[in-house]
Scaffold this active site. Sequence first.
Site, short mmCIF file in Angstrom:
data_model
loop_
_atom_site.label_atom_id
_atom_site.label_comp_id
_atom_site.label_asym_id
_atom_site.label_seq_id
_atom_site.Cartn_x
_atom_site.Cartn_y
_atom_site.Cartn_z
CD GLU A 59 -2.62 1.39 2.54
OE1 GLU A 59 -2.68 0.36 3.14
OE2 GLU A 59 -3.42 2.39 2.73
CG ASN A 116 -4.73 4.94 0.78
OD1 ASN A 116 -5.56 4.48 1.37
ND2 ASN A 116 -3.32 4.80 1.13
CD GLU A 148 -5.89 0.48 0.58
OE1 GLU A 148 -6.08 1.29 1.52
OE2 GLU A 148 -5.37 -0.73 0.59
CD GLU A 235 -7.31 -0.01 8.28
OE1 GLU A 235 -7.61 0.84 8.86
OE2 GLU A 235 -7.26 -0.10 7.23
P1 C2E Z 1 -5.31 4.19 5.48
O1 C2E Z 1 -5.29 4.21 4.11
O2 C2E Z 1 -6.36 3.43 6.36
O3 C2E Z 1 -3.93 3.52 6.04
C1 C2E Z 1 -3.24 2.97 7.21
C2 C2E Z 1 -2.78 3.74 8.21
O4 C2E Z 1 -2.51 2.93 9.36
C3 C2E Z 1 -1.28 4.36 7.97
O5 C2E Z 1 -1.30 5.46 8.51
C4 C2E Z 1 -0.47 3.13 8.22
O6 C2E Z 1 0.80 3.86 8.70
C5 C2E Z 1 -1.19 2.95 9.90
N1 C2E Z 1 -0.83 1.72 10.17
C6 C2E Z 1 -0.59 0.55 9.44
N2 C2E Z 1 -0.48 -0.48 10.30
C7 C2E Z 1 -0.68 -0.01 11.66
C8 C2E Z 1 -0.77 -0.53 13.18
O7 C2E Z 1 -0.31 -1.79 13.12
N3 C2E Z 1 -0.97 0.43 14.09
C9 C2E Z 1 -1.36 1.59 13.80
N4 C2E Z 1 -1.22 2.25 14.93
N5 C2E Z 1 -1.21 2.22 12.58
C10 C2E Z 1 -0.95 1.50 11.48
P2 C2E Z 1 -0.80 6.97 7.70
O8 C2E Z 1 0.37 6.46 6.62
O9 C2E Z 1 -0.54 7.86 8.77
O10 C2E Z 1 -2.09 7.35 6.89
C11 C2E Z 1 -3.13 7.70 7.42
C12 C2E Z 1 -4.32 7.76 6.41
O11 C2E Z 1 -3.96 8.91 5.44
C13 C2E Z 1 -4.38 6.71 5.50
O12 C2E Z 1 -5.18 5.81 6.16
C14 C2E Z 1 -5.11 7.19 4.23
O13 C2E Z 1 -6.55 7.33 4.44
C15 C2E Z 1 -4.50 8.65 4.16
N6 C2E Z 1 -3.41 8.71 3.23
C16 C2E Z 1 -2.17 8.27 3.19
N7 C2E Z 1 -1.48 8.34 2.11
C17 C2E Z 1 -2.43 8.89 1.31
C18 C2E Z 1 -2.41 9.48 -0.12
O14 C2E Z 1 -1.29 9.09 -0.89
N8 C2E Z 1 -3.51 9.76 -0.62
C19 C2E Z 1 -4.79 9.68 0.16
N9 C2E Z 1 -5.98 10.25 -0.42
N10 C2E Z 1 -4.85 9.38 1.33
C20 C2E Z 1 -3.63 9.02 2.12
MG MG Z 2 -5.59 2.77 2.92
MG MG Z 3 -7.47 2.10 6.52
MG MG Z 4 -7.23 5.50 7.44
#
Ligand code: C2E
Ligand code: MG
Ligand code: MG
Ligand code: MG
Length: 290
Positions: A59, A116, A148, A235
């Site tokens: 991802e 995403n 996603e 997740e």
């Molecule tokens: P998401 O798509 O639901 O991605 C999963 C988030 O959970 C990611 O946070 C990831 O680092 C985190 N995560 C994964 N495994 C674990 C775990 O075991 N424990 C915990 N506590 N967290 C975990 P991240 O990277 O901070 O991203 C947050 C959100 O920001 C993403 O949720 C997504 O909705 C958005 N995002 C990130 N990159 C993009 C992008 O390029 N475009 C768009 N539109 N949204 C993005």
């Molecule tokens: Mg995602």
């Molecule tokens: Mg998610």
């Molecule tokens: Mg999320």
Amino acid sequence: DELLEPPQFTSVSRAEQKSDNNLSCRLATKFSNALKSGEIDVYFQPKINLETNEITGLEALARWQLAGVFVPPEHFIALAENYNLIGQLTNQIVEKSLSHFARFITFNRQLGLSINLSSVELCQQDLPDFLFEKVTVYGLSPHMITLEITETVLLEKNSVSLEILARFRLMGFQLSIDDFGSGYSSVNMLQNGPFTELKIDKVFIQSMHSTDKSKIIVQSIVDLAKKLELKIVAEGIETRQDLQEVIKAGCKYGQGYFFSKPINATHVTTCLLNWEDNNPNNRAHKKATS
Ligand code: C2E
Ligand code: MG
Ligand code: MG
Ligand code: MG
């Protein structure tokens, strides 16, 4: 630097709004500059087949460092949505993640890539053609790519977004409903969108070991998804206990810190090459059987 136009907030006082706007304007301008200079980076988090222990996908997750500190994506995604910068962000993440992915699949032909998208982009009529063209340029097929979708605003039934989702499906892209069970990512979306995958929000996964309620909720989501013939991804798997719970509930795929945090492209290569030895689950398995 020229400051960008502030968004209109509705739920805060005028004084608060003014100071909030000042701050967020400045941050949005910084973000816009970071986009222009190509500073936004992409990290990848492996998605694991919990039955075979293999990496089945990666991802793509956007990363922004401001003065050496990572800004939480939730923060800058909201900023990008409010300041009309989300399109530019998506373009860059698509470009960067596809170019890395084209190399990653030379190590593992079965690998998929998840990107995403924010639901506010789903009114962008040229988005399907843009993505299709990019995927083709890199010699990839839409079947390898999962989009996603997180709902951050309530999608109207029959809105243009459903038509765009349908076009993505016709092109062969996989569609995933992200953070299912939280925010607006709801049964309504499942009912109306042509989804192929469902990701259960980490809040439910992480409370399974402590509350029966969460177990029942996850179990019910899994049953629902199976009946609708959707791939199910849990997740936020952080511990072995979390892993055991999601397997018991029947989740076939999982992601989480237990397996790997999001990592940069260089680390992905190492990770793919050494997965069998480094997968924490295999390691424990080997220890138990040797
Ligand atoms: P998401 O798509 O639901 O991605 C999963 C988030 O959970 C990611 O946070 C990831 O680092 C985190 N995560 C994964 N495994 C674990 C775990 O075991 N424990 C915990 N506590 N967290 C975990 P991240 O990277 O901070 O991203 C947050 C959100 O920001 C993403 O949720 C997504 O909705 C958005 N995002 C990130 N990159 C993009 C992008 O390029 N475009 C768009 N539109 N949204 C993005
Ligand atoms: Mg995602
Ligand atoms: Mg998610
Ligand atoms: Mg999320």
